[in-house]
Design an enzyme around this catalytic site. Sequence first.
Site, mmCIF file in Angstrom:
data_model
loop_
_atom_site.group_PDB
_atom_site.id
_atom_site.type_symbol
_atom_site.label_atom_id
_atom_site.label_comp_id
_atom_site.label_asym_id
_atom_site.label_seq_id
_atom_site.Cartn_x
_atom_site.Cartn_y
_atom_site.Cartn_z
ATOM 1 N NE ARG A 67 6.183 6.214 -1.396
ATOM 2 C CZ ARG A 67 5.055 5.794 -0.827
ATOM 3 N NH1 ARG A 67 4.255 6.653 -0.224
ATOM 4 N NH2 ARG A 67 4.744 4.515 -0.840
ATOM 5 N N GLY B 40 5.714 1.250 4.984
ATOM 6 C CA GLY B 40 6.254 0.225 5.869
ATOM 7 C C GLY B 40 5.252 -0.733 6.472
ATOM 8 C CB ALA C 96 7.080 -1.130 -4.109
ATOM 9 C CB ALA C 97 9.167 -1.463 1.546
ATOM 10 C CB ALA C 98 7.597 3.867 1.348
ATOM 11 C CB CYS D 51 -4.846 -0.505 -2.572
ATOM 12 S SG CYS D 51 -3.959 0.964 -3.142
#
Length: 485
Positions: free
Chosen positions: A147, A122, A118-120, A240
Amino acid sequence: MSPSPLPQLPQHYIQQMEQLLGQEADAFLHSYDAQRAFGLRVNSIKWEHHAAARELATQQFQLRSVPWCEEGFYYDEHSRPGKHPYHAAGLYYIQEPSAMSAVALLDPQPGEFILDLAAAPGGKSTQIAGRMQGEGVLVANEIHPQRAKILAENIERMGIANAIVTQADPHSLAAKFPLAFDRIMLDAPCSGEGMFRKDPSAIEEWSPLHVEACAARQWDIIQAAVTMLKAGGTIAYSTCTFNRRENEDIVEKWLAAYPEFQLVRTERIWPHLAEGEGHFVAVFQKTSDGLEDVLEQHAVSNSIRASAKSKGRRSSSGHSERGTSRTADVNDSFRQFEAWAGDHIPDFSLPPGTPLLFGEELYWLPQGNAAATVFLDNGAALDRLRVPRAGLHLAHMRKNRIEPAHALALACITGGQAAHTLQATADDTRIRAFLRGESIALSSDSESVRTKGWMLVTVDGLPLGWGKASDGMLKNHYPKGLRSL
């Protein structure tokens, strides 16, 4: 400067944190009144090669080390490194300091086959790539189209040559890459409690129901992620947010559902105890199940190879015809590119891989890992997936000419890899003009005024983009979508 006042924290959230932290809750809640920390993470691929830029950035941005990330630094808020030309050149990535902890704990190594699921936008992908040092293959995935586009742009800006960007839901990706990856980063979509100071709108979106919805979505993604990790591999799960429901409860559920995983460690960063907005990380290792996994992986690999040979592929740009061009066309285009590169970037080298041609767009598909070579076999595993970036974009193959891609310029580590460069310092007005998309007059007292053809524009030795010289002028080829006003 005092921080801007936040919207009132939800009462349910306050009660949650009081139950979680007990006597520490007051200190935690008072941390919202403090100024947040600002961070950047340097591009280790380029940082060590540019002493002058490194020294200037360290002084100008008043960099201080982030203790949990060797390439991470705090910077002075008023120095605005995101507006500096070094940012456009990919020397660093603006990133919240706590978020740097997850990749540090994942500990990616050069030569591995790694997935950021779930990279965006980056941050973690570019940090992983930096630690891979250009060796191995990184697949950076993001399900949301806009995204995914931002993710691809950041991969490009950081000059990463060994990464592929996919746009797929986790279960579709899992069907293509079973038991494939050495390491997986899963920075899960979450309720964002650690974003409240940075993005007050996250407060308005928060509710106990939102927390439950996030936990359900996280578990769904985990069920896909575990099937893509090879035996002996490592996965880092991070959020987060602060609540147990999305953190420790997820860990307990994971271990109960998948006994082949063992918990290596968990870490929390709290904003009242460290300079950062807060982060949770859990690292798991998948223990070997013996021969069964090996046989299954072998069977899957053979199936993927057979599939690649029996049917065409959908291209990254969404063409309905077979995605990649005929082998003869690909080979011919790549020979043309090699001849061009020999003249214009003679000291640049590509990582292990193979060329792919989508219409007029020539890419280099990285394959610097044995498992990656099996799964990516000329793009086999990318069949029927949307692929915003099929590796490194090399060139636009126009009729009777080659136009080098912007990504190729940024993949050059130094200007010294190019035959012809326009060299300027960060305070040179020509650099700002170039980033605005303006043509540049070449200096009459330098060799560049007699140069014709492609030149690499550099700032303190860092490549920024291409220009094409003719009659004493450099025509700007900096991408229109990136130009600053």
